[in-house]
Scaffold this motif. Sequence first.
Motif, PDB file in Angstrom:
ATOM      1  N   PRO A 131      68.655  49.570  40.990  1.00  0.00           N
ATOM      2  CA  PRO A 131      67.646  48.519  40.750  1.00  0.00           C
ATOM      3  C   PRO A 131      68.258  47.151  40.450  1.00  0.00           C
ATOM      4  O   PRO A 131      67.768  46.130  40.947  1.00  0.00           O
ATOM      5  N   PHE A 132      69.296  47.118  39.635  1.00  0.00           N
ATOM      6  CA  PHE A 132      69.894  45.841  39.276  1.00  0.00           C
ATOM      7  C   PHE A 132      70.413  45.115  40.512  1.00  0.00           C
ATOM      8  O   PHE A 132      70.154  43.916  40.715  1.00  0.00           O
ATOM      9  N   SER A 189      62.925  42.040  50.655  1.00  0.00           N
ATOM     10  CA  SER A 189      63.842  42.328  49.553  1.00  0.00           C
ATOM     11  C   SER A 189      63.084  42.668  48.271  1.00  0.00           C
ATOM     12  O   SER A 189      63.505  43.544  47.503  1.00  0.00           O
ATOM     13  N   ILE A 190      61.955  41.991  48.014  1.00  0.00           N
ATOM     14  CA  ILE A 190      61.153  42.309  46.830  1.00  0.00           C
ATOM     15  C   ILE A 190      60.556  43.713  46.942  1.00  0.00           C
ATOM     16  O   ILE A 190      60.544  44.481  45.978  1.00  0.00           O
ATOM     17  N   PHE A 191      60.056  44.029  48.139  1.00  0.00           N
ATOM     18  CA  PHE A 191      59.497  45.369  48.348  1.00  0.00           C
ATOM     19  C   PHE A 191      60.565  46.435  48.110  1.00  0.00           C
ATOM     20  O   PHE A 191      60.313  47.445  47.449  1.00  0.00           O
ATOM     21  N   PRO A 217      66.574  39.285  46.080  1.00  0.00           N
ATOM     22  CA  PRO A 217      65.519  38.254  46.087  1.00  0.00           C
ATOM     23  C   PRO A 217      65.843  37.073  45.171  1.00  0.00           C
ATOM     24  O   PRO A 217      65.445  35.936  45.458  1.00  0.00           O
ATOM     25  N   LEU A 218      66.557  37.321  44.067  1.00  0.00           N
ATOM     26  CA  LEU A 218      66.944  36.220  43.196  1.00  0.00           C
ATOM     27  C   LEU A 218      67.904  35.268  43.908  1.00  0.00           C
ATOM     28  O   LEU A 218      67.818  34.030  43.737  1.00  0.00           O
ATOM     29  N   CYS A 219      68.788  35.828  44.704  1.00  0.00           N
ATOM     30  CA  CYS A 219      69.701  34.981  45.485  1.00  0.00           C
ATOM     31  C   CYS A 219      68.929  34.169  46.533  1.00  0.00           C
ATOM     32  O   CYS A 219      69.223  32.989  46.760  1.00  0.00           O
ATOM     33  N   GLN A 277      68.343  29.939  46.810  1.00  0.00           N
ATOM     34  CA  GLN A 277      68.534  29.132  48.014  1.00  0.00           C
ATOM     35  C   GLN A 277      67.248  28.396  48.413  1.00  0.00           C
ATOM     36  O   GLN A 277      67.141  27.887  49.531  1.00  0.00           O
ATOM     37  N   ASN A 278      66.266  28.366  47.472  1.00  0.00           N
ATOM     38  CA  ASN A 278      64.979  27.693  47.686  1.00  0.00           C
ATOM     39  C   ASN A 278      64.148  28.317  48.801  1.00  0.00           C
ATOM     40  O   ASN A 278      63.365  27.632  49.464  1.00  0.00           O
TER      41      ASN A 278
END
Length: 367
Positions: A34-35, A59-61, A41-43, A47-48
């Motif tokens: 999970p981490f 990626s969130i899914f 998605p944070l990356c 990148q806006n």
Amino acid sequence: MATHYTTPPQRDSWFAPLSIDMFVKVLKTSFFHPFIAWIVPLCFRAQNMYWDATPMLVSIFWAAFVSSCWIVGAVNNRLAFGLPREVDLSEEVIVITGGASGLGLLIAEVYGMRGAAVAVLDTKEMENGEARGVTYYKCDVTDKDQIARVAAEIERDLGTPTVLINNAAVVTGKRLLDTPIAAIERSLATNLTSHFYTLKTFLPAIARSPVGGTIVTVSSAIGHVGAAKLADYAAAKAGVTALHKSLAAELRETHPQIRTVLVTPGQLSTPLFYGVQTPSAFFAPVVEPVDVAKAVIAAIDNGQNAAIGMPLYARWVDWYNVLPLGVQAVVRGLAGVDRGMETFVGRAGERQVGVGKGKGEPLIQAF
């Protein structure tokens, strides 16, 4: 009679460490963690990238799916194994059958060095001589009178037992038609009946302990599938697994403070199966005793109920018996499980022929 020595064929190679277990371990600590999954998605966001962009949504899914699987797994473990007990090694008295060598000796040495009182029961002297914190008791676990005598000595010398690790085992390694009745009786007595003797002897003391206790049963994946030249061993290990599951069910009702740990390894690189060649080093790698010891020690330390299977196929071996019989036959042939004992040598690379009670009976005993 003459003693014949056979040197097992070499099995090590440059690709020996590569196995499906290694790949699964890498994936669990990377792509399926999970981490790591939420970092992606944070990356993207760093990148806006917009929240509704396709890579972001995928990626969130994936991260949510992986996290859900981990949560479900944690809930499953809690339902299956319940809450852990508190463990204080200074208060633990650990009894290990067959602890003079192999897996049992590893566990004994670790706990001895960490301050627990450890009693090793075996017919052989300990391979490393004396070990710190470990007391050796010469005992044949097929003899209930010897077990009763040693149990009284342990209670006097070390205190009330809190952990019992049933680890003793022997392998005859002969076809059923070639195995003398005496060897079959010895195999069943050591691999199965001794578990009843030790449980009947030590379980009442463990139940009296105010800190609770842990019962560890070392079974085998062979008990689920059987194998040529292992009829007696497979039958005993199947019985051991059934015994453990039945005992665990009873203890949940009558002594919930006692934890149970079932260990179902594949082929271990111990003297017990010295010389046996794994049919597939990738799909069925030989398990190192230190890896099993680490898992058993972690379960005892954490006061957990647990089911330990190594390598990967040992955790899924029950599904083999669900397959159609024709598919089972094909899988069996491809796996080569019935050819594995063709190179069996026995303890310390020696196969002593012609010295047993029956003609050609090997006197091989290992734990």
